[in-house]
Design a protein around this motif. Structure first.
Motif, PDB file in Angstrom:
ATOM      1  N   ILE A   6       0.844  -1.196   0.000  1.00  0.00           N
ATOM      2  CA  ILE A   6       0.000   0.000   0.000  1.00  0.00           C
ATOM      3  C   ILE A   6       0.880   1.247   0.000  1.00  0.00           C
ATOM      4  O   ILE A   6       1.748   1.403   0.860  1.00  0.00           O
ATOM      5  N   ASP A   7       0.652   2.126  -0.978  1.00  0.00           N
ATOM      6  CA  ASP A   7       1.294   3.436  -1.006  1.00  0.00           C
ATOM      7  C   ASP A   7       0.200   4.473  -0.771  1.00  0.00           C
ATOM      8  O   ASP A   7      -0.871   4.402  -1.384  1.00  0.00           O
ATOM      9  N   VAL A   8       0.472   5.432   0.115  1.00  0.00           N
ATOM     10  CA  VAL A   8      -0.504   6.472   0.425  1.00  0.00           C
ATOM     11  C   VAL A   8       0.140   7.830   0.174  1.00  0.00           C
ATOM     12  O   VAL A   8       1.275   8.074   0.576  1.00  0.00           O
ATOM     13  N   GLU A   9      -0.604   8.696  -0.492  1.00  0.00           N
ATOM     14  CA  GLU A   9      -0.088  10.011  -0.854  1.00  0.00           C
ATOM     15  C   GLU A   9      -1.165  11.069  -0.613  1.00  0.00           C
ATOM     16  O   GLU A   9      -2.318  10.901  -1.038  1.00  0.00           O
ATOM     17  N   LEU A  10      -0.792  12.146   0.067  1.00  0.00           N
ATOM     18  CA  LEU A  10      -1.713  13.259   0.290  1.00  0.00           C
ATOM     19  C   LEU A  10      -2.022  13.923  -1.048  1.00  0.00           C
ATOM     20  O   LEU A  10      -1.116  14.260  -1.801  1.00  0.00           O
ATOM     21  N   GLN A  11      -3.306  14.088  -1.356  1.00  0.00           N
ATOM     22  CA  GLN A  11      -3.733  14.732  -2.593  1.00  0.00           C
ATOM     23  C   GLN A  11      -4.178  16.168  -2.353  1.00  0.00           C
ATOM     24  O   GLN A  11      -3.884  17.048  -3.131  1.00  0.00           O
ATOM     25  N   ASP A  12      -4.904  16.361  -1.296  1.00  0.00           N
ATOM     26  CA  ASP A  12      -5.474  17.657  -0.954  1.00  0.00           C
ATOM     27  C   ASP A  12      -5.804  17.569   0.529  1.00  0.00           C
ATOM     28  O   ASP A  12      -5.817  16.482   1.100  1.00  0.00           O
ATOM     29  N   SER A  19      -2.703   3.637  -3.333  1.00  0.00           N
ATOM     30  CA  SER A  19      -2.426   2.695  -4.412  1.00  0.00           C
ATOM     31  C   SER A  19      -2.166   1.342  -3.770  1.00  0.00           C
ATOM     32  O   SER A  19      -1.269   1.215  -2.930  1.00  0.00           O
ATOM     33  N   ILE A  20      -2.961   0.372  -4.153  1.00  0.00           N
ATOM     34  CA  ILE A  20      -2.858  -0.966  -3.573  1.00  0.00           C
ATOM     35  C   ILE A  20      -2.309  -1.885  -4.655  1.00  0.00           C
ATOM     36  O   ILE A  20      -2.972  -2.150  -5.663  1.00  0.00           O
ATOM     37  N   GLU A  28      -6.528   1.805  -7.203  1.00  0.00           N
ATOM     38  CA  GLU A  28      -6.393   3.098  -6.531  1.00  0.00           C
ATOM     39  C   GLU A  28      -7.735   3.530  -5.963  1.00  0.00           C
ATOM     40  O   GLU A  28      -8.767   3.374  -6.626  1.00  0.00           O
ATOM     41  N   ILE A  29      -7.685   4.050  -4.744  1.00  0.00           N
ATOM     42  CA  ILE A  29      -8.881   4.618  -4.139  1.00  0.00           C
ATOM     43  C   ILE A  29      -8.520   5.947  -3.499  1.00  0.00           C
ATOM     44  O   ILE A  29      -7.379   6.155  -3.078  1.00  0.00           O
ATOM     45  N   ALA A  49      -0.705   7.883   8.083  1.00  0.00           N
ATOM     46  CA  ALA A  49      -0.763   6.668   8.902  1.00  0.00           C
ATOM     47  C   ALA A  49      -2.203   6.205   9.091  1.00  0.00           C
ATOM     48  O   ALA A  49      -2.497   5.001   9.020  1.00  0.00           O
ATOM     49  N   THR A  50      -3.111   7.132   9.296  1.00  0.00           N
ATOM     50  CA  THR A  50      -4.526   6.780   9.444  1.00  0.00           C
ATOM     51  C   THR A  50      -5.094   6.283   8.121  1.00  0.00           C
ATOM     52  O   THR A  50      -5.840   5.303   8.091  1.00  0.00           O
ATOM     53  N   ALA A  51      -4.729   6.926   7.026  1.00  0.00           N
ATOM     54  CA  ALA A  51      -5.198   6.492   5.708  1.00  0.00           C
ATOM     55  C   ALA A  51      -4.715   5.077   5.409  1.00  0.00           C
ATOM     56  O   ALA A  51      -5.490   4.227   4.950  1.00  0.00           O
TER      57      ALA A  51
END
Length: 92
Positions: A6-12, A19-20, A28-29, A49-51
């Motif tokens: 799992i990759d998590v990236e701040l969008q807004d 991205s899973i 992607e969700i 971390a929460t995401a």
């Protein structure tokens, strides 16, 4: 879940792109967490971390391909009893 990366990236502000990566491809969700502190009564934060923990929680209930394109913590909390507490534990 052991097979997913799992990759998590701040969008807004309040939105994260997750991205899973699985053996069969990448799903992607978008996680909408602008109300995370209100929904969780301060137990969760609006952060990566929460995401990531929320995605891990969702993957424990369904396959990555079955996740919606966009999901709000309000919806997760309404759909699963104890979701906030479970996400909090995964975050730790």
């Amino acid at each position: 879940m052991a097979e997913e990366k799992i990759d998590v990236e701040l969008q807004d502000t309040g939105e994260f792109l997750a991205s899973i990566h699985t053996r069969t491809g990448t799903e992607e969700i978008v996680l909408m967490f602008s109300d995370v502190e209100d929904v969780s009564q301060g137990a969760l934060n609006n952060d990566e971390a929460t995401a990531r923990a929320a995605v891990e929680f969702l993957l424990s209930h369904q396959d990555a391909a079955d996740l919606p394109d966009r999901i709000d913590l309000v919806d997760i909390s309404a759909a699963y009893d104890g979701a906030v507490d479970s996400i909090r534990k995964l975050r730790a």
